[in-house]
Design an enzyme around this catalytic site. Structure first.
Site, PDB file in Angstrom:
ATOM      1  N   ASP A  78       0.689  -1.204  -0.065  1.00 36.61           N
ATOM      2  CA  ASP A  78      -0.036  -0.169   0.030  1.00 36.61           C
ATOM      3  C   ASP A  78       0.948   1.249  -0.060  1.00 36.61           C
ATOM      4  O   ASP A  78       1.999   1.400  -0.067  1.00 36.61           O
ATOM      5  CB  ASP A  78      -0.875   0.032   1.089  1.00 36.61           C
ATOM      6  CG  ASP A  78      -2.311   0.599   1.005  1.00 36.61           C
ATOM      7  OD1 ASP A  78      -2.376   1.356  -0.083  1.00 36.61           O
ATOM      8  OD2 ASP A  78      -3.276   0.257   1.792  1.00 36.61           O
ATOM      9  N   ASP A  86      -9.762   3.946  -3.047  1.00 34.86           N
ATOM     10  CA  ASP A  86     -10.474   2.706  -2.741  1.00 34.86           C
ATOM     11  C   ASP A  86     -12.131   2.478  -3.322  1.00 34.86           C
ATOM     12  O   ASP A  86     -12.869   3.562  -3.529  1.00 34.86           O
ATOM     13  CB  ASP A  86     -10.882   2.692  -1.363  1.00 34.86           C
ATOM     14  CG  ASP A  86      -9.481   2.547  -0.783  1.00 34.86           C
ATOM     15  OD1 ASP A  86      -8.631   2.316  -1.372  1.00 34.86           O
ATOM     16  OD2 ASP A  86      -9.418   2.412   0.429  1.00 34.86           O
TER      17      ASP A  86
HETATM   18  C1  GLA Z   1      -5.909   1.577   1.558  1.00 33.57           C
HETATM   19  C2  GLA Z   1      -6.025   0.639   0.318  1.00 33.57           C
HETATM   20  C3  GLA Z   1      -7.061  -0.212   0.639  1.00 33.57           C
HETATM   21  C4  GLA Z   1      -6.681  -1.052   2.131  1.00 33.57           C
HETATM   22  C5  GLA Z   1      -6.803   0.090   3.144  1.00 33.57           C
HETATM   23  C6  GLA Z   1      -6.225  -0.716   4.602  1.00 33.57           C
HETATM   24  O1  GLA Z   1      -7.003   2.347   1.680  1.00 33.57           O
HETATM   25  O2  GLA Z   1      -6.410   1.259  -0.562  1.00 33.57           O
HETATM   26  O3  GLA Z   1      -7.359  -1.292  -0.218  1.00 33.57           O
HETATM   27  O4  GLA Z   1      -5.787  -1.838   1.867  1.00 33.57           O
HETATM   28  O5  GLA Z   1      -5.827   0.948   2.957  1.00 33.57           O
HETATM   29  O6  GLA Z   1      -6.058  -0.015   5.329  1.00 33.57           O
END
Ligand code: GLA
Length: 399
Positions: A126, A183
């Site tokens: 990430d 997301d």
């Molecule tokens: C980010 C990523 C998500 C998830 C969250 C976890 O937002 O894009 O897919 O992994 O972190 O905290």
């Protein structure tokens, strides 16, 4: 060879967020094995953020939270492997994960070695808390090298949300898939917006390194961690899943598979759709409509941020598959039923060519015979129709 086809699996984040335990992972592994997911191609079982303690140990190693994973990560990986699945874990290129747990910045080689010792097969990496002055491409490259140096084949699932136009360079630093958007949330506008934002970039998504447009929310109905806005209907989930398959992107499920509606299990394991996603030529869909207009708007009810969305309209795509097959796909973004027509001349097959398409409805299995010139389908509101097509020489009398 890793990622010869778009990776398929399940990830804990969309439904469970920080509420993860080894018990849950064992149960999901059992369901993936017993209820047709594994045999449909879903292979990776991935634990997302929040699996570790907040501090590294005295040797600087990451430590699984003993309350959540009392048996330790090696035991979890062993269980997943015994079920014939592969095991994935999560870390972050910044100084802390998105949820505030330690991440791998300046610990890349140490962490990759530890993951390899545990039997990890997949790393989601990430981008939260990334230092302002650090070099994004270089930090992803370091983790890619660390995984290669670990001595274990570990699929590198980079997740920097498309920063620095990741589609232009992630393949070159060794990533096997790269998250190219923010997301997903479990609503209609969110998945459409994500898909549309990547349409121009899918041509760079190909075997061994795929554009990743995030985990599916199919079957979640707003249960879980990414519930914002109105829950999707069954037909909207059909649109989501088939769009991901048309794009030929990784299929990472996010629903609680232990309690999923049978219709949604059927959709996620639909052989025709999965074979489209996994087609070996991995060609992206071609948007046949020519009037592709973005409209700026703020949808306060359904989103956390201003969205760019298409004004309501109708979409037609054609996707070239291997062995001279094609998919013609219709999407109706209106609330009401509409007829959608594909004029074959617009997809390279004018009437004068003498060729037509032999067509099969992908959802009903119905053979529709040979069509020439054009094809029209009545598509319900917020729904889609997909057809598998084969080229036929109509002058041969070939049906
Ligand atoms: C980010 C990523 C998500 C998830 C969250 C976890 O937002 O894009 O897919 O992994 O972190 O905290």
């Amino acid at each position: 060879m890793l990622a010869a086809r778009p990776p398929m699996g399940w990830n804990s984040w969309n439904t469970f967020g920080e509420n993860i335990t080894e018990e849950l992972i064992f149960q999901i592994a059992d369901v993936m094995d017993a209820e047709g997911y594994k045999s449909s191609g879903y292979e990776y079982l991935v634990i997302d953020d929040c699996w570790s303690l907040k501090e590294r140990d005295k040797d600087g190693n990451l430590v699984p939270d003993p309350k959540k994973f009392p048996s330790g990560m090696k035991a979890v990986a062993d269980y997943v492997h015994q079920k014939g699945l592969k095991f994935g874990i999560y870390s972050c290129a910044g100084v802390m994960t998105c949820a505030g747990y330690p991440s791998s910045y300046d610990h890349e080689f140490q962490d990759a070695r530890l993951f390899a010792e545990w039997g990890v097969d997949f790393l989601k990496y990430d981008f939260c808390n990334f230092p302002k002055n650090a070099d994004c491409r270089n930090r992803y490259h370091i983790m890619s090298m660390a995984l290669k140096a670990s001595g274990r084949p570990i699929l590198f699932s980079a997740c920097n949300w498309g920063e620095e136009e990741s589609w232009n360079w992630m393949r070159s630093i060794g990533a096997h898939m790269y998250r190219s958007t923010g997301d997903i949330f479990d609503n209609y506008r969110s998945f459409l917006n994500i898909f549309q934002s990547q349409l121009e970039h899918f041509c760079q998504s190909a075997p061994y390194c795929y554009n990743d447009i995030d985990m599916l929310t199919v079957g979640m109905y707003n249960q879980g961690n990414v519930a914002i806005g109105k829950p999707c209907t069954d037909s909207e989930y059909r649109m989501q899943f088939s769009l991901w398959c048309l794009a030929g992107v990784p299929l990472m499920m996010g629903a609680d598979l232990r309690n999923i509606k049978p219709e949604m299990r059927e959709l996620l394991t639909n052989k025709e759709l999965i074979s489209i996603d996994q087609d070996r030529e991995c060609r992206p869909p071609f948007l046949v409509n020519k009037d592709f207009v973005y409209v700026e708007h703020e949808d306060k009810e359904n989103a956390t941020e201003p969205l760019r969305r298409l004004d309501d309209q109708l979409f037609t795509f054609i996707k070239h598959l291997s062995d001279n097959e094609f998919v013609i796909a219709f999407y109706n973004l209106f609330e009401e039923e509409r007829d959608i027509t594909c004029i074959f001349a617009d997809v390279g097959l004018p009437f004068s060519s003498g060729y037509g398409f032999s067509m099969k409805d992908i959802f009903t299995g119905e053979e529709l015979g040979v069509k020439r010139d054009y094809f029209t389908a009545a598509v319900l509101g917020h729904d889609c129709r997909l057809y598998r097509c084969r080229l036929v020489n109509c002058n041969d009398g070939g049906n």
